[in-house]
Design an enzyme around this catalytic site. Structure first.
Site, mmCIF file in Angstrom:
data_model
loop_
_atom_site.group_PDB
_atom_site.id
_atom_site.type_symbol
_atom_site.label_atom_id
_atom_site.label_comp_id
_atom_site.label_asym_id
_atom_site.label_seq_id
_atom_site.Cartn_x
_atom_site.Cartn_y
_atom_site.Cartn_z
ATOM 1 N N LYS A 160 0.858 -1.196 0.000
ATOM 2 C CA LYS A 160 0.000 0.000 0.000
ATOM 3 C C LYS A 160 0.887 1.236 0.000
ATOM 4 O O LYS A 160 1.846 1.317 0.770
ATOM 5 C CB LYS A 160 -0.899 0.006 1.246
ATOM 6 C CG LYS A 160 -2.004 -1.057 1.208
ATOM 7 C CD LYS A 160 -2.850 -0.978 2.470
ATOM 8 C CE LYS A 160 -3.862 -2.116 2.552
ATOM 9 N NZ LYS A 160 -5.053 -1.953 1.724
ATOM 10 N N LYS A 218 -14.325 -8.499 11.581
ATOM 11 C CA LYS A 218 -15.325 -8.471 10.507
ATOM 12 C C LYS A 218 -16.662 -7.998 11.079
ATOM 13 O O LYS A 218 -16.941 -8.167 12.270
ATOM 14 C CB LYS A 218 -15.523 -9.883 9.940
ATOM 15 C CG LYS A 218 -14.256 -10.528 9.395
ATOM 16 C CD LYS A 218 -13.860 -9.960 8.057
ATOM 17 C CE LYS A 218 -12.670 -10.661 7.471
ATOM 18 N NZ LYS A 218 -11.948 -9.883 6.484
ATOM 19 N N HIS A 268 -0.707 -8.730 8.330
ATOM 20 C CA HIS A 268 -0.743 -7.301 7.999
ATOM 21 C C HIS A 268 -0.420 -6.379 9.185
ATOM 22 O O HIS A 268 0.361 -5.440 9.055
ATOM 23 C CB HIS A 268 -2.132 -6.907 7.491
ATOM 24 C CG HIS A 268 -2.611 -7.744 6.340
ATOM 25 N ND1 HIS A 268 -1.780 -8.197 5.357
ATOM 26 C CD2 HIS A 268 -3.841 -8.179 6.003
ATOM 27 C CE1 HIS A 268 -2.485 -8.892 4.480
ATOM 28 N NE2 HIS A 268 -3.744 -8.900 4.851
ATOM 29 N N ASP A 316 -5.415 -14.350 9.940
ATOM 30 C CA ASP A 316 -5.728 -13.677 8.668
ATOM 31 C C ASP A 316 -5.143 -12.265 8.623
ATOM 32 O O ASP A 316 -4.638 -11.838 7.589
ATOM 33 C CB ASP A 316 -7.257 -13.616 8.504
ATOM 34 C CG ASP A 316 -7.696 -13.048 7.154
ATOM 35 O OD1 ASP A 316 -6.969 -13.257 6.169
ATOM 36 O OD2 ASP A 316 -8.765 -12.399 7.098
#
Ligand code: BG6
Length: 487
Positions: A185, A329, A243, A238
Site C-alpha cells: 500500500k 469483521k 498485515h 488472517d
C-alpha cells in the site's frame, strides 16, 4: 488506457501461473491487477495460465475473468484492452496434472520468446501450499521462475518452518516472494518516507514522547463466501500475524542503512525479535452474533472474527509503550489507521474548564487507504475572550494532489516488484517464523471468544484492554474533506 512511459516494469516478458485462479483473492485483486499491468504496458508481454480445482474450459475461465473485471476493476475498462488481455489467458484444471500444466506454460513461453520468465502465484490457503509447490516441482517449472507465496504463511511456528524447508528443497531463497499486500500500500511505504525523509518527527519517535500506538483495521465486510478459508484461519492469523504486525514493524523499526531488501528486512526482524510473546490475557477474541449460522460455519465454531491485543516491543526505543492492535469483521466502520498518541504536557497554567486535554492527547494519524491521508491533531485557542482550547488538526490527503492517478494498488505494485526480482517489500522466512514464535502462547491457550453485535466495535472488554486510554475509533472528529474545512 494510457500506456506507461516511465518504464519501471520487468525487462522480460512474463508467464504468470496463477494457482487458485478462480478463488476470491484472484477475482477481487489479482486478475484486475494483472489486467491493469498488462493494459498500461508495465510488463513487456505477459501470458497467464490459470490453475484451480474447478473443472472448466478456457471459455468459461475467460468469462470468469471478465466477470471479475466487471465487478472489481476500479478504473475504466477499455474493450480493446480486454480483447487483447483475453487472448493471453489459458486455463488448466488441477485434475489434469503436472504434464498438462507444463504443456500450457511451454506454449505460452513459445509465443513470448526465449527471454520470458515465469512467475508462479500461489493464491491458495496454507493447507494447500505444499501441494502447489509439489505440482510446480513435478511440472519442472522451477527454472527461470519466481514464486509468490500468499499469506498466512503456515498456521503456526511448526508449519511455517516445515513450509520454508520444503520450499527451499525446490526453490532458492532469491526465487521466493512471501507477500503481505499491506506493505504494497502506498500509505505503508509513506510511513518510511515520512519518518526517515524528514527531520521533524524522528527525534520524538520514541518512548520519551509517545504514550502509545494503535493500529486499528475494523472491516464492515463479513465472510463474503470465504467460510472455508476463514473457519480454519480466524482474524488473528488472517490479519494480525500478517498485515498488522508488518505495519507495526514499519512504524517501530530503526532507520535502515539503505532502502534495500536486506537492510529493511534486518530492521524489521529486529523489531520482531524485540517483541514480547503475546500473552492470552492481553488479547480479546470476539465472534459476531450470527457467525455460527453462516453457511459453511461449524454451529459450535470457536473461530474469532475479531481480535484486539496489546503488544510490547522491549527495546530502547519502545520499552513500556503499548501497541494496541484491533481488527474484525462485520464492525461498525471500515477503517485502516495507525494512530500515534503523544505524551501530554503538564497543564497547570490553563484555568479549569479551559478544555486542555479534554479531547485526549495530541495524535498523529495515518490512514492506510490507497488515497492515503495523514493528520496531526493538537490543542489551539478558540477565538474570543479568555482561554478556551479546542482540538485542531493539520491534514494531508493524497486524493487532493494531482498524483492520485499514479497510485498503484498494493497487489499491482508487489506483483511488479516480484517480476523485477525486487524483495524490498516482501517478508523473510526468519521474520515470519519469529512472528509465529511470539504468537505461540496465544495460539496454545486462546481466551474464549466473546460475542459482539454486528455493526458494533467488538466485545465490551476491548475498553478494559486499553484503559485508562481510549480507542481512537470511532473518530470524534471525522477526516476533513476539501469541501469541509472546519477544525
Ligand atoms: C486480506 C484478508 O488479506 O486482507 C481479508 O484475507 C481482508 O480478510 C483484507 O478483508 C483487507 O485488505 P484491504 O486491502 O482491503 O484492507
Amino acid at each position: 488506457m494510457a500506456k506507461n512511459s516511465s518504464h519501471v516494469g520487468p525487462g522480460d516478458p512474463q508467464v504468470v501461473v496463477l494457482i487458485g485462479a478462480t478463488g476470491d483473492l484472484s477475482r477481487r485483486k489479482l486478475l484486475p491487477g494483472l489486467f491493469h499491468l498488462a493494459a498500461t504496458g508495465f510488463v513487456p508481454g505477459m501470458r497467464i495460465v490459470g490453475v484451480s480445482l474447478d473443472d472448466i474450459n478456457l471459455e468459461k475461465f475467460r468469462s470468469f475473468v471478465r466477470g471479475a473485471l466487471d465487478q472489481f476493476f476500479s478504473r475504466k475498462l477499455s474493450e480493446d484492452d480486454w480483447a487483447a488481455f483475453a487472448q493471453t489467458l489459458d486455463y488448466v484444471p488441477l485434475a489434469k496434472g503436472a504434464r498438462a500444466l507444463k504443456a500450457a506454460v511451454k506454449k505460452a513461453e513459445k509465443s513470448l520468446g526465449a527471454k520470458s520468465r515465469r512467475l508462479h502465484y500461489l493464491s491458495v490457503p496454507p493447507a494447500a501450499a505444499l501441494s502447489a509447490v509439489q505440482l510446480l516441482a513435478e511440472a519442472n517449472l522451477v527454472k527461470r521462475c519466481r514464486v509468490i507465496m500468499e499469506k498466512p504463511f503456515g498456521t503456526d511456528l511448526e508449519s511455517s518452518v516445515a513450509l520454508n524447508s520444503r520450499l527451499h528443497e525446490v526453490f532458492a531463497e532469491e526465487q521466493i516472494f512471501r507477500i503481505d499486500h499491506f506493505l504494497g500500500k502506498e500509505a505503508a511505504q509513506n510511513i518510511l518516507a515520512f519518518r526517515f525523509a524528514n527531520g521533524l518527527f524522528e527525534p520524538i519517535w520514541n518512548r520519551n514522547f509517545i504514550d502509545h500506538v494503535q493500529i486499528d483495521v475494523p472491516e464492515t465486510l463479513g465472510l463474503d463466501g470465504r467460510a472455508g478459508f476463514y473457519e480454519s484461519t480466524g482474524a488473528f492469523r488472517d490479519m494480525v500475524v500478517t498485515h498488522l504486525f508488518q505495519i507495526l514493524a514499519f512504524t517501530a523499526m530503526e532507520s535502515p542503512t539503505s532502502l534495500e531488501p536486506t537492510p529493511i528486512g534486518e530492521e524489521k526482524n529486529k523489531v520482531f525479535r524485540s517483541m514480547l510473546p503475546i500473552q492470552p490475557e492481553d488479547v480479546v477474541r470476539g465472534q459476531y452474533a450470527g457467525y455460527r449460522s453462516e453457511p459453511g460455519v461449524d454451529p459450535e465454531s470457536d473461530t474469532e472474527t475479531f481480535v484486539a491485543l496489546r503488544c510490547e516491543i522491549d527495546n530502547w526505543r519502545w520499552a513500556g509503550v503499548p501497541f494496541y492492535l484491533r481488527t474484525g469483521k462485520r464492525l461498525a466502520e471500515g477503517q485502516r489507521i495507525i494512530s500515534i498518541a503523544f505524551n501530554e504536557p503538564p497543564k497547570s497554567m490553563f484555568p479549569a474548564g479551559s478544555g486542555v486535554g479534554a479531547q485526549g492527547p495530541d495524535h498523529l494519524t495515518f490512514d492506510l487507504a490507497d488515497a492515503s491521508r495523514m493528520s496531526l491533531s493538537f490543542y489551539g485557542k478558540r477565538p474570543g475572550p479568555g482561554m478556551r482550547l479546542d482540538k485542531l488538526s493539520m491534514q494531508f490527503a493524497m486524493g487532493e494532489t494531482s498524483w492520485i492517478g499514479d497510485v498503484l494498488e498494493a497487489y499491482e505494485r508487489l506483483i511488479l516488484d516480484a517480476m523485477r526480482g525486487d524483495h524490498t517489500l516482501f517478508n523473510t522466512a526468519e521474520g515470519i517464523e519469529r512472528l509465529w514464535e511470539v504468537s505461540t502462547p496465544l495460539l496454545e491457550a486462546p481466551p474464549p471468544v466473546r460475542f459482539y453485535q454486528p455493526d458494533s466495535w467488538g466485545p465490551k472488554s476491548i475498553h478494559q484492554l486499553v484503559a485508562p486510554r481510549a480507542w481512537r475509533l470511532p473518530f470524534e472528529r471525522a477526516w476533513r474533506n476539501s469541501s469541509n474545512s472546519s477544525g
